[in-house]
Scaffold this active site. Sequence first.
Site, mmCIF file in Angstrom:
data_model
loop_
_atom_site.group_PDB
_atom_site.id
_atom_site.type_symbol
_atom_site.label_atom_id
_atom_site.label_comp_id
_atom_site.label_asym_id
_atom_site.label_seq_id
_atom_site.Cartn_x
_atom_site.Cartn_y
_atom_site.Cartn_z
ATOM 1 N N ASP A 33 0.851 -1.192 0.000
ATOM 2 C CA ASP A 33 0.000 0.000 0.000
ATOM 3 C C ASP A 33 0.887 1.242 0.000
ATOM 4 O O ASP A 33 1.914 1.303 0.682
ATOM 5 C CB ASP A 33 -0.918 -0.006 1.232
ATOM 6 C CG ASP A 33 -2.054 0.999 1.102
ATOM 7 O OD1 ASP A 33 -3.212 0.556 0.953
ATOM 8 O OD2 ASP A 33 -1.790 2.221 1.155
ATOM 9 N N ILE A 34 0.487 2.237 -0.773
ATOM 10 C CA ILE A 34 1.280 3.459 -0.928
ATOM 11 C C ILE A 34 1.254 4.307 0.353
ATOM 12 O O ILE A 34 2.147 5.137 0.566
ATOM 13 C CB ILE A 34 0.743 4.262 -2.140
ATOM 14 C CG1 ILE A 34 1.818 5.140 -2.728
ATOM 15 C CG2 ILE A 34 -0.514 5.033 -1.817
ATOM 16 C CD1 ILE A 34 1.471 5.677 -4.120
ATOM 17 N N ASN A 91 -13.006 -3.217 2.338
ATOM 18 C CA ASN A 91 -14.023 -2.179 2.429
ATOM 19 C C ASN A 91 -14.951 -2.277 1.222
ATOM 20 O O ASN A 91 -14.491 -2.305 0.084
ATOM 21 C CB ASN A 91 -13.369 -0.794 2.442
ATOM 22 C CG ASN A 91 -12.585 -0.546 3.721
ATOM 23 O OD1 ASN A 91 -13.073 -0.828 4.805
ATOM 24 N ND2 ASN A 91 -11.370 -0.037 3.592
ATOM 25 N N GLU A 99 -12.265 3.469 -1.169
ATOM 26 C CA GLU A 99 -11.715 4.542 -2.014
ATOM 27 C C GLU A 99 -11.501 4.093 -3.451
ATOM 28 O O GLU A 99 -11.705 4.865 -4.382
ATOM 29 C CB GLU A 99 -10.359 5.018 -1.453
ATOM 30 C CG GLU A 99 -10.467 5.769 -0.137
ATOM 31 C CD GLU A 99 -9.107 6.039 0.480
ATOM 32 O OE1 GLU A 99 -8.067 5.806 -0.201
ATOM 33 O OE2 GLU A 99 -9.080 6.482 1.633
ATOM 34 N N VAL A 100 -11.022 2.880 -3.627
ATOM 35 C CA VAL A 100 -10.658 2.414 -4.968
ATOM 36 C C VAL A 100 -11.672 1.351 -5.399
ATOM 37 O O VAL A 100 -11.816 0.315 -4.730
ATOM 38 C CB VAL A 100 -9.230 1.831 -4.999
ATOM 39 C CG1 VAL A 100 -8.889 1.329 -6.390
ATOM 40 C CG2 VAL A 100 -8.214 2.873 -4.536
ATOM 41 N N HIS A 104 -10.417 -5.328 -3.327
ATOM 42 C CA HIS A 104 -9.086 -5.586 -2.758
ATOM 43 C C HIS A 104 -9.222 -5.966 -1.302
ATOM 44 O O HIS A 104 -10.131 -5.524 -0.602
ATOM 45 C CB HIS A 104 -8.162 -4.373 -2.901
ATOM 46 C CG HIS A 104 -8.740 -3.083 -2.406
ATOM 47 N ND1 HIS A 104 -9.667 -2.371 -3.138
ATOM 48 C CD2 HIS A 104 -8.540 -2.381 -1.262
ATOM 49 C CE1 HIS A 104 -10.003 -1.267 -2.463
ATOM 50 N NE2 HIS A 104 -9.341 -1.263 -1.318
ATOM 51 N N HIS A 106 -6.963 -5.816 2.187
ATOM 52 C CA HIS A 106 -5.778 -5.295 2.868
ATOM 53 C C HIS A 106 -5.238 -6.394 3.776
ATOM 54 O O HIS A 106 -6.009 -7.064 4.460
ATOM 55 C CB HIS A 106 -6.143 -4.112 3.768
ATOM 56 C CG HIS A 106 -6.742 -2.932 3.068
ATOM 57 N ND1 HIS A 106 -6.075 -1.749 2.898
ATOM 58 C CD2 HIS A 106 -7.968 -2.750 2.518
ATOM 59 C CE1 HIS A 106 -6.853 -0.879 2.280
ATOM 60 N NE2 HIS A 106 -8.014 -1.456 2.036
#
Length: 122
Positions: A33-34, A91, A99-100, A104, A106
């Site tokens: 993760d960025i 999420n 958000e994206v 995905h 995490h």
Amino acid sequence: MAYDSNNIFAKILRGEIPCSKVHEDEYALAFHDINPQAPVHVLVIPKGAYGSMDDFSANASEAEIAGFFRAVGAVARALALTAAGYRILANHGANARQEVPHFHVHIFGQADLGPMLAGKPA
Ligand code: AMP
């Protein structure tokens, strides 16, 4: 909701923007993760175009679902997170503040991650 093929993870899958890759196989790509929220914070995404957990669980094939979740476990093992423990989180939608819009998971680890949720939302 229609899949937005311009989302940032779709661009990573197409190789249009870089990522710090941890794992890749037929079904999944994993990368750091960025904006890490733990000493280890890795994202695992399916290769297929699924916007969220809801889309993935309803529409992905058995092979895609099995392959994806096997990849999540394999990444955690490869990062040596299994013995001490780790957390996975996905999420979906507005209440979870997704958000994206590409499904995905995490993976958080390498520290005591505290309580499951931070408490009352800000
Ligand atoms: P979510 O709120 O579950 O949709 O989480 C999206 C996650 O993607 C956040 O933790 C971001 O820090 C992360 N993220 C956004 N853009 C990138 C990127 N280009 N490379 C890696 N992680 C990213």
